[in-house]
Write an enzyme that holds these catalytic residues in place. Structure first.
Site, short mmCIF file in Angstrom:
data_model
loop_
_atom_site.label_atom_id
_atom_site.label_comp_id
_atom_site.label_asym_id
_atom_site.label_seq_id
_atom_site.Cartn_x
_atom_site.Cartn_y
_atom_site.Cartn_z
N THR A 117 0.89 -1.13 0.01
CA THR A 117 0.04 0.21 0.13
C THR A 117 0.96 1.34 0.09
O THR A 117 1.81 1.35 0.81
CB THR A 117 -0.93 -0.15 1.28
OG1 THR A 117 -1.77 -1.03 1.13
CG2 THR A 117 -1.87 1.08 1.23
N ARG A 150 -6.32 -6.85 -0.88
CA ARG A 150 -7.36 -6.36 0.00
C ARG A 150 -7.92 -7.62 0.94
O ARG A 150 -9.04 -7.76 0.85
CB ARG A 150 -8.43 -5.95 -0.87
CG ARG A 150 -8.56 -6.45 -2.08
CD ARG A 150 -9.97 -6.08 -2.90
NE ARG A 150 -10.33 -4.75 -3.25
CZ ARG A 150 -11.06 -4.61 -4.07
NH1 ARG A 150 -11.62 -5.18 -4.89
NH2 ARG A 150 -11.14 -3.04 -4.37
N VAL A 151 -6.76 -8.26 1.29
CA VAL A 151 -7.43 -9.60 2.00
C VAL A 151 -7.65 -9.23 3.52
O VAL A 151 -6.69 -8.42 4.15
CB VAL A 151 -6.63 -10.75 1.63
CG1 VAL A 151 -6.68 -11.22 0.29
CG2 VAL A 151 -5.04 -10.43 2.01
N LYS A 202 -7.28 1.71 -3.08
CA LYS A 202 -6.96 0.84 -2.19
C LYS A 202 -6.87 1.76 -0.70
O LYS A 202 -7.55 1.33 0.38
CB LYS A 202 -5.36 0.30 -2.16
CG LYS A 202 -4.75 0.08 -0.80
CD LYS A 202 -5.27 -1.52 -0.40
CE LYS A 202 -4.99 -1.84 0.79
NZ LYS A 202 -5.51 -3.08 1.47
N ASN A 206 -9.71 1.37 2.85
CA ASN A 206 -9.30 1.33 4.34
C ASN A 206 -9.69 2.42 5.05
O ASN A 206 -10.09 2.61 6.37
CB ASN A 206 -7.74 1.01 4.44
CG ASN A 206 -7.58 -0.36 4.25
OD1 ASN A 206 -8.39 -1.43 4.20
ND2 ASN A 206 -6.33 -0.84 4.08
N ARG A 209 -13.32 2.20 5.89
CA ARG A 209 -13.68 1.57 7.20
C ARG A 209 -13.08 2.22 8.50
O ARG A 209 -13.82 2.55 9.60
CB ARG A 209 -12.81 0.18 6.97
CG ARG A 209 -13.19 -0.70 7.94
CD ARG A 209 -13.13 -2.30 7.49
NE ARG A 209 -13.24 -3.17 8.59
CZ ARG A 209 -14.40 -3.93 8.83
NH1 ARG A 209 -15.46 -3.55 8.20
NH2 ARG A 209 -14.41 -4.79 9.63
N ARG A 242 -30.24 0.73 4.00
CA ARG A 242 -29.21 1.36 3.48
C ARG A 242 -28.14 1.75 4.53
O ARG A 242 -27.25 2.69 4.38
CB ARG A 242 -29.47 2.56 2.71
CG ARG A 242 -29.99 2.07 1.34
CD ARG A 242 -30.57 2.98 0.31
NE ARG A 242 -31.87 3.79 1.14
CZ ARG A 242 -33.02 3.17 0.93
NH1 ARG A 242 -33.01 2.18 0.48
NH2 ARG A 242 -33.92 3.72 1.82
N CYS A 256 -2.89 -1.67 8.50
CA CYS A 256 -3.43 -1.15 7.44
C CYS A 256 -4.34 0.17 7.82
O CYS A 256 -4.25 1.14 7.44
CB CYS A 256 -4.23 -2.18 6.82
SG CYS A 256 -3.29 -3.75 6.57
N LYS A 313 -6.89 -7.25 16.89
CA LYS A 313 -8.34 -7.69 16.67
C LYS A 313 -8.31 -9.38 16.89
O LYS A 313 -7.36 -9.92 17.24
CB LYS A 313 -8.87 -7.24 15.34
CG LYS A 313 -8.23 -8.30 14.10
CD LYS A 313 -8.88 -7.95 12.79
CE LYS A 313 -8.68 -8.96 11.78
NZ LYS A 313 -9.21 -8.57 10.44
N1 SAJ Z 1 -12.48 -2.53 14.12
C1 SAJ Z 1 -13.45 -1.89 14.98
N2 SAJ Z 1 -14.82 -2.24 14.68
C2 SAJ Z 1 -15.34 -2.74 13.60
C3 SAJ Z 1 -14.29 -3.26 12.85
C4 SAJ Z 1 -13.00 -3.31 12.99
O1 SAJ Z 1 -13.34 -1.41 16.13
O2 SAJ Z 1 -16.33 -2.92 13.43
C5 SAJ Z 1 -11.26 -2.45 14.68
C6 SAJ Z 1 -10.39 -3.93 14.62
O3 SAJ Z 1 -10.69 -4.35 16.01
C7 SAJ Z 1 -8.88 -3.49 14.03
C8 SAJ Z 1 -9.14 -2.57 13.31
O4 SAJ Z 1 -10.44 -2.11 13.53
O5 SAJ Z 1 -8.47 -2.98 15.47
C9 SAJ Z 1 -9.00 -3.08 11.81
O6 SAJ Z 1 -9.55 -4.30 11.89
P1 SAJ Z 1 -10.31 -4.83 10.38
O7 SAJ Z 1 -10.71 -6.10 10.59
O8 SAJ Z 1 -11.56 -3.90 10.06
O9 SAJ Z 1 -9.25 -4.68 9.18
P2 SAJ Z 1 -7.77 -5.24 8.97
O10 SAJ Z 1 -6.92 -4.22 9.25
O11 SAJ Z 1 -7.44 -6.44 9.56
O12 SAJ Z 1 -7.76 -5.29 7.50
C10 SAJ Z 1 -8.41 -4.45 6.46
C11 SAJ Z 1 -9.36 -4.76 5.60
N3 SAJ Z 1 -9.92 -3.62 5.11
C12 SAJ Z 1 -11.02 -3.42 4.92
O13 SAJ Z 1 -11.97 -3.88 5.43
C13 SAJ Z 1 -11.42 -2.05 3.93
C14 SAJ Z 1 -8.69 -5.47 4.44
O14 SAJ Z 1 -9.71 -5.99 3.47
C15 SAJ Z 1 -7.22 -5.26 3.90
O15 SAJ Z 1 -6.61 -5.96 3.13
C16 SAJ Z 1 -6.58 -5.01 4.97
O16 SAJ Z 1 -7.15 -3.96 5.87
C17 SAJ Z 1 -5.13 -4.27 4.37
O17 SAJ Z 1 -4.18 -5.22 4.28
O18 SAJ Z 1 -5.02 -3.25 3.91
#
Ligand code: SAJ
Length: 430
Positions: A117, A150-151, A202, A206, A209, A242, A256, A313
């Site tokens: 990234t 994006r895994v 990309k 993120n 999210r 929605r 990420c 996480k």
């Molecule tokens: N988290 C929350 N609340 C939620 C979801 C997550 O507090 O509802 C926190 C988690 O506990 C963690 C952090 O956010 O600390 C990130 O966790 P995650 O599961 O959302 O994401 P990552 O970092 O494990 O993976 C992300 C993913 N991106 C998206 O969902 C848009 C993954 O698809 C990407 O490939 C990855 O980043 C990356 O490598 O970029």
């Protein structure tokens, strides 16, 4: 095809393995000798479901081997870390050195793919000049593309194959060559575009999210003041066709989501106000949780705080940018005794469950590992000094813990649900 994958981390190793599984001859390159030796023994140095078996098989069958130096190949995939530097800009040093390292191996007709990234324009402005040192003309003799991964950690092997993928070529020919390689193992759609659009895509994923988690966290803090149970309110709001509000928690970690939004800010010339605010809301969550911990231990001389979970996480071993670690550090900085148990966490100090909970004045659930689903509140009640639980993930079954004599506090619970069983607000673990 012979493929050289530079970087055998959370993305590089699974990618190398899936490529080998699809019939390619793969050389995985890493500067860490221990990683290289581990992979060559058919073992792995990271935890990811099903990876161990796949690496073992690929190495055994001679389709995957690891090396400390790259070698000539048909295609090169760069999957090295791009950490956040102290100035909150992308540290591209690993990308630059990986690119420089492959230059002597490049031959006419090769394909080079960057997966790490990076801020928009990095492929064009940073990668191409380095690859050009080979004397080959990028786009003509050398095909170059940016293809972000994006895994989701925990589901990497499944998502590597099934997710749609954005393929950003420096020109059409490059995009098509990269798409041809990915088509040998990706079942999802291969969406072709230019490299800079793919880089921005990309980061937008993120950031989307991060901003949405910040919104959930802000709702949790507001709900506490408004006397609302945020988990119940989110459940109801998400019944709207929605609306899909994410889950509040102790903060956002990982390599990420806590990092990538800054790569947009870096290029935004002051225009990324919402993105920066979201970062600061999420970055402030550990301190918010520490404040709760202080309130719940107020008046206790030298309280012992048991932290359950240190990874960023659930169900991963990765502690990078983990909010749980930040919380532990802040508590220790305040001179408080914070002892952590985590059955998965790697490269950090943890103790057994028994040792963590023994004589604890407060138990704090920071990560909702599935393994914590088998915690027995009755048994834990016999270990702790004070039966108080703070759940920062909204997952514990209040009924069970209260039956064992615990006082249960939950992040974002300004009130108890009136009909807990009907709203789904009654919890999933333990
Ligand atoms: N988290 C929350 N609340 C939620 C979801 C997550 O507090 O509802 C926190 C988690 O506990 C963690 C952090 O956010 O600390 C990130 O966790 P995650 O599961 O959302 O994401 P990552 O970092 O494990 O993976 C992300 C993913 N991106 C998206 O969902 C848009 C993954 O698809 C990407 O490939 C990855 O980043 C990356 O490598 O970029």
């Amino acid at each position: 095809m012979k493929v050289c994958v530079i970087g055998l981390g959370y993305i590089g190793l699974p990618t190398a393995t899936v490529l080998a599984d699809s019939g390619h001859l793969v050389v995985g390159v890493d500067t860490n000798k221990e990683t290289v030796d581990t992979v060559n023994r058919g073992m792995i140095h990271i935890a990811e479901p099903h990876l161990r078996e796949k690496v073992a098989a690929a190495v055994r069958e001679g389709r995957l081997r690891a090396s400390e130096v790259p070698e000539e190949a048909d295609a090169f995939i760069i999957a090295v870390p791009t950490p956040l530097a102290a100035d909150r800009k992308a540290d591209l040093s690993y990308v630059k050195s990986a690119a420089a390292e492959i230059v002597p191996c490049l031959r006419k007709g090769n394909l080079v793919i960057l997966e790490s990234t990076v801020p928009p324009r990095t492929t064009v402005d940073v990668l191409l000049p380095i690859l050009g040192e080979s004397g080959l003309v990028p786009g003509e003799d050398l095909l170059v593309a940016f293809c972000p991964e994006r895994v989701l950690p925990g589901k990497i092997l499944e998502e590597l194959v099934n997710n749609n993928r954005v393929i950003g070529g420096i020109n059409g020919k490059s995009a098509m060559a990269a798409a041809a390689l990915y088509s040998t193992f990706v079942k999802g759609e291969l969406l072709q575009t230019d490299a800079t659009t793919a880089e921005m895509t990309k980061l937008m994923e993120n950031t989307y999210r991060d901003v949405n988690i910040a919104l959930a966290n802000e709702f949790a803090m507001v709900a506490e003041h408004a006397g609302v149970n945020v988990w119940e309110a989110i459940h109801f709001a998400n019944q709207h066709p929605r609306v899909n509000i994410l889950q509040p928690g102790p903060g956002v970690g990982g390599h990420c989501i806590a990092v990538d939004p800054w790569f947009i800010v870096e290029k935004a010339a002051g225009k990324a106000r919402l993105i920066q605010t979201a970062r600061s809301v999420n970055g402030g969550m550990p301190r918010y949780v520490v404040e709760k911990i202080r309130q719940l231990t107020e008046g206790i001389a030298a309280p012992k705080i048991a932290l359950l979970g240190l990874t960023y996480k659930a169900n991963v071993d990765d502690c990078r940018e983990s909010p749980a670690l930040v919380i532990k550090k802040i508590l220790e900085g305040l001179g408080l005794q914070a002892v952590a148990h985590d059955p998965l966490a790697k490269n950090v100090k943890t103790v057994s469950l028994r040792e963590a909970l023994s004589q604890a004045d407060l138990t704090v659930l920071l990560v909702n590992h599935e393994a914590f689903g088998s915690l027995d509140p009755e048994e834990l009640a016999g270990l702790v000094r004070r039966k108080v639980l703070l759940d920062t993930r909204g997952v514990v079954c209040r009924r069970l813990w209260e039956a064992a004599g615990f006082r249960v506090e939950v992040l974002g619970e300004g009130a108890r649900p009136l009909f807990p069983d009907e709203t789904g607000a009654e919890k999933k673990i333990s």
